[in-house]
Design an enzyme around this catalytic site. Sequence first.
Site, PDB file in Angstrom:
ATOM      1  N   HIS A   1      24.990  81.240  -4.899  1.00 39.35           N
ATOM      2  CA  HIS A   1      24.041  81.732  -5.894  1.00 39.35           C
ATOM      3  C   HIS A   1      24.714  82.568  -6.978  1.00 39.35           C
ATOM      4  CE1 HIS A   1      23.776  85.526  -3.430  1.00 39.35           C
ATOM      5  NE2 HIS A   1      23.577  86.064  -4.630  1.00 39.35           N
TER       6      HIS A   1
ATOM      7  N   ASP B   1      24.872  79.086   1.443  1.00 35.73           N
ATOM      8  CA  ASP B   1      25.073  79.908   0.243  1.00 35.73           C
ATOM      9  C   ASP B   1      26.565  80.227   0.125  1.00 35.73           C
ATOM     10  OD1 ASP B   1      24.794  81.490  -1.966  1.00 35.73           O
ATOM     11  OD2 ASP B   1      23.750  83.133  -0.945  1.00 35.73           O
TER      12      ASP B   1
ATOM     13  N   SER C   1      27.098  90.364  -3.947  1.00 39.95           N
ATOM     14  CA  SER C   1      26.993  88.979  -3.491  1.00 39.95           C
ATOM     15  C   SER C   1      28.339  88.276  -3.562  1.00 39.95           C
ATOM     16  CB  SER C   1      25.988  88.215  -4.347  1.00 39.95           C
ATOM     17  OG  SER C   1      24.687  88.462  -3.936  1.00 39.95           O
TER      18      SER C   1
END
Length: 237
Positions: free
Chosen positions: A55, A100, A186
């Site tokens: 992402h 992810d 992230s």
Amino acid sequence: MLVPGVAAAGGPTPFIIGGHDATEDYSFMVSLQQGGKHFCGGSLIGEEWVVTAAHCVQGAKPEEVTTRIGAREHASGGTEAGVSRIVVHPDYAAQQPGADIALVRLDKKVTEQPIKIAEATGEAGTATRILGWGEHCAEENCGAPDILQELDTKVMPAQDCRDFAAGKEICTGSDTPDAMGCYGDSGGPQIKGRTGEWELVGATSRDGDEDPKCASGLGVWTDVTVYRDWIAEQQAS
């Protein structure tokens, strides 16, 4: 926080709350940047390969992303490199658990020591550590730290995390009160081992409980060890 041009899955982008300044140098730590600003973390796994969260880079063009590798500060030190290729895992779907993960190929080989991907993450209770430059307060846009942050964590039982892809993700908690990852971290590493012997187990994905505040409890990391074969295939292509 992600910046324009870089896609994100729904929900918050993790950062470290309740951590502290890095206690050692991490040669494999990567800051992904756009326009000179940090937006996600990553881990150097080869002299020209970085693993991060899907992402973070879905929809991004290689020429939009730069990196800083092996630095304690996201704005100085280490080695700077551009990006020649971005590979998002084909099973990744925004707002769906699992896969992810993405690979970023640098536009040159770097000399920093990469981190080895562990054979397996380990059972619940396994001690881990998370790293990142994300914001360090519970409210978004409070400002990211200049110095890399670290937090000691541990693997939690899979059933403790919500919307969780068992066998593909790591449910993660910490014994430090009100501490966990959230906005800005992230893609960054979850590691296990000790100084000089760190191994990569995870890439920061998202919040892991019902409370939208990131430091309220659990977090979810993609289990990088599960994707070892896919990573090797991409590196060989």
